[in-house]
Design a protein around this motif. Sequence first.
Motif, PDB file in Angstrom:
ATOM      1  N   SER A   1      16.162  34.030  49.743  1.00 23.74           N
ATOM      2  CA  SER A   1      16.459  32.710  49.346  1.00 23.74           C
ATOM      3  C   SER A   1      16.905  32.149  50.766  1.00 23.74           C
ATOM      4  N   LEU A   2      17.196  32.740  51.573  1.00 21.66           N
ATOM      5  CA  LEU A   2      16.725  32.089  53.144  1.00 21.66           C
ATOM      6  C   LEU A   2      15.660  31.205  53.276  1.00 21.66           C
ATOM      7  N   HIS A   3      14.398  31.654  52.800  1.00 20.35           N
ATOM      8  CA  HIS A   3      13.793  30.424  53.176  1.00 20.35           C
ATOM      9  C   HIS A   3      13.574  29.763  52.202  1.00 20.35           C
ATOM     10  N   TYR A   4      14.085  29.151  51.206  1.00 18.40           N
ATOM     11  CA  TYR A   4      14.298  27.909  50.393  1.00 18.40           C
ATOM     12  C   TYR A   4      15.707  27.207  51.196  1.00 18.40           C
ATOM     13  N   LEU A   5      16.533  27.698  51.141  1.00 14.96           N
ATOM     14  CA  LEU A   5      17.728  27.480  52.405  1.00 14.96           C
ATOM     15  C   LEU A   5      17.318  26.848  52.630  1.00 14.96           C
ATOM     16  N   ILE A   6      16.451  27.313  53.979  1.00 16.39           N
ATOM     17  CA  ILE A   6      15.734  27.140  55.500  1.00 16.39           C
ATOM     18  C   ILE A   6      15.347  25.221  55.606  1.00 16.39           C
ATOM     19  N   GLU A   7      14.551  25.885  53.466  1.00 22.37           N
ATOM     20  CA  GLU A   7      13.228  24.510  53.483  1.00 22.37           C
ATOM     21  C   GLU A   7      14.513  23.615  53.067  1.00 22.37           C
ATOM     22  N   ILE A   8      15.438  23.554  52.544  1.00 23.87           N
ATOM     23  CA  ILE A   8      16.015  22.134  52.238  1.00 23.87           C
ATOM     24  C   ILE A   8      16.765  21.461  53.016  1.00 23.87           C
ATOM     25  N   ILE A   9      17.484  22.367  54.581  1.00 23.00           N
ATOM     26  CA  ILE A   9      18.070  21.801  55.504  1.00 23.00           C
ATOM     27  C   ILE A   9      17.092  21.154  56.230  1.00 23.00           C
ATOM     28  N   ARG A  10      16.281  22.212  56.323  1.00 23.73           N
ATOM     29  CA  ARG A  10      15.118  21.534  56.869  1.00 23.73           C
ATOM     30  C   ARG A  10      14.453  19.833  57.086  1.00 23.73           C
ATOM     31  N   TYR A  11      14.226  19.334  56.018  1.00 25.00           N
ATOM     32  CA  TYR A  11      14.056  18.800  55.371  1.00 25.00           C
ATOM     33  C   TYR A  11      14.657  17.252  54.707  1.00 25.00           C
ATOM     34  N   ALA A  12      16.461  18.118  54.798  1.00 24.75           N
ATOM     35  CA  ALA A  12      17.323  16.935  54.748  1.00 24.75           C
ATOM     36  C   ALA A  12      17.585  16.309  55.691  1.00 24.75           C
ATOM     37  N   THR A  13      17.367  16.978  56.736  1.00 25.53           N
ATOM     38  CA  THR A  13      17.969  17.560  58.261  1.00 25.53           C
ATOM     39  C   THR A  13      16.564  15.462  58.668  1.00 25.53           C
ATOM     40  N   TYR A  14      15.287  15.964  57.624  1.00 24.16           N
ATOM     41  CA  TYR A  14      14.516  14.789  57.695  1.00 24.16           C
ATOM     42  C   TYR A  14      15.005  14.131  57.465  1.00 24.16           C
TER      43      TYR A  14
ATOM     44  N   ILE B   1      17.681  12.601  55.890  1.00 17.53           N
ATOM     45  CA  ILE B   1      18.877  11.550  57.098  1.00 17.53           C
ATOM     46  C   ILE B   1      18.645  10.938  57.911  1.00 17.53           C
ATOM     47  N   LEU B   2      17.631  11.730  58.924  1.00 17.42           N
ATOM     48  CA  LEU B   2      17.622  11.133  60.404  1.00 17.42           C
ATOM     49  C   LEU B   2      16.434   9.400  60.051  1.00 17.42           C
ATOM     50  N   LEU B   3      16.582   9.334  58.726  1.00 20.75           N
ATOM     51  CA  LEU B   3      15.536   8.108  58.371  1.00 20.75           C
ATOM     52  C   LEU B   3      16.401   6.618  58.129  1.00 20.75           C
ATOM     53  N   PHE B   4      16.870   7.197  57.695  1.00 24.10           N
ATOM     54  CA  PHE B   4      18.215   5.912  57.918  1.00 24.10           C
ATOM     55  C   PHE B   4      18.525   5.791  59.475  1.00 24.10           C
ATOM     56  N   PRO B   5      18.460   4.039  59.733  1.00 21.63           N
ATOM     57  CA  PRO B   5      19.028   3.818  61.411  1.00 21.63           C
ATOM     58  C   PRO B   5      20.176   4.106  60.942  1.00 21.63           C
ATOM     59  N   SER B   6      20.326   3.484  62.175  1.00 15.16           N
ATOM     60  CA  SER B   6      22.766   3.771  62.029  1.00 15.16           C
ATOM     61  C   SER B   6      23.109   2.401  61.828  1.00 15.16           C
ATOM     62  N   PRO B   7      23.727   2.562  61.640  1.00 19.53           N
ATOM     63  CA  PRO B   7      24.643   1.485  60.992  1.00 19.53           C
ATOM     64  C   PRO B   7      25.057   0.434  62.532  1.00 19.53           C
ATOM     65  N   LYS B   8      25.025  -0.762  61.685  1.00 18.01           N
ATOM     66  CA  LYS B   8      24.800  -1.950  62.835  1.00 18.01           C
ATOM     67  C   LYS B   8      26.854  -1.933  62.944  1.00 18.01           C
TER      68      LYS B   8
END
Length: 253
Positions: free
Chosen positions: A231-244, A246-253
Amino acid sequence: MPTNNIVPLQERMGLSERNIMYLLVFRELAVASNFPNAIYQSIKNELQYINRGKAQSYLYAVVDEMANFGWIEIIETQGTKKYYRITSSGHQKVENFRILFLQSIVNIKSVAQHFYDLISGGTPSAPVMLTPSEKKIFNRLVNVRHLTTYLILSMLSESSNSHLTGKQLWDLIGQRHLWQPGDKYIYEITRMMEEDKHFIAGEWTNHRRSAYLYHITETGTLAINYEAQQSLHYLIEIIRYATYLILLFPSPK
């Protein structure tokens, strides 16, 4: 252990491959105006997530398309280098992406983090209720069988929950985590855990067969750590990918 290290390309938490390319360009231009080759050099290590994105020509096509849409514009030309910046329409497009996708990605990451904390022995973060569409995405990304198996074995290991019906197991998962597998799936997986894996055993409470109660077996106790690691293997992948993402979105002006 599973060997895939990258979340499947078709499971992008709602964002298409093209959308990710748009966000990469927007993110780079939110820092400073730039030309396509410099943008490509900056993002090329991130393009493991993009099938066609590995080709520099694909980035150029995306930039041309964004310019045609009016999301970016040329502000300076130096020889063959065309410097672009984000237009007001482009900023609005980023905001539309934010409204459509960002909160869902954050929610999916939060659920994955909740289960990761639980399984790894930390203090679980508060569970988040996913929308039906978010739950569908989460279920495609996580391994529902391993996660549900772990949760069932873990609950049946508790002295206060050592004998539970399939319905009680399903209800308890939902109460604790605001997430559940499908109501029919709980019976499918408990049958598999009893008949095929011998992780649990069940018996009727009386001759009228009013309730079929499960308890954990010695084999099931020994399997808890294995199911946790899967279970942890897949959860780590989700967290890592979701974090990636989220960081694609520029900060709101």
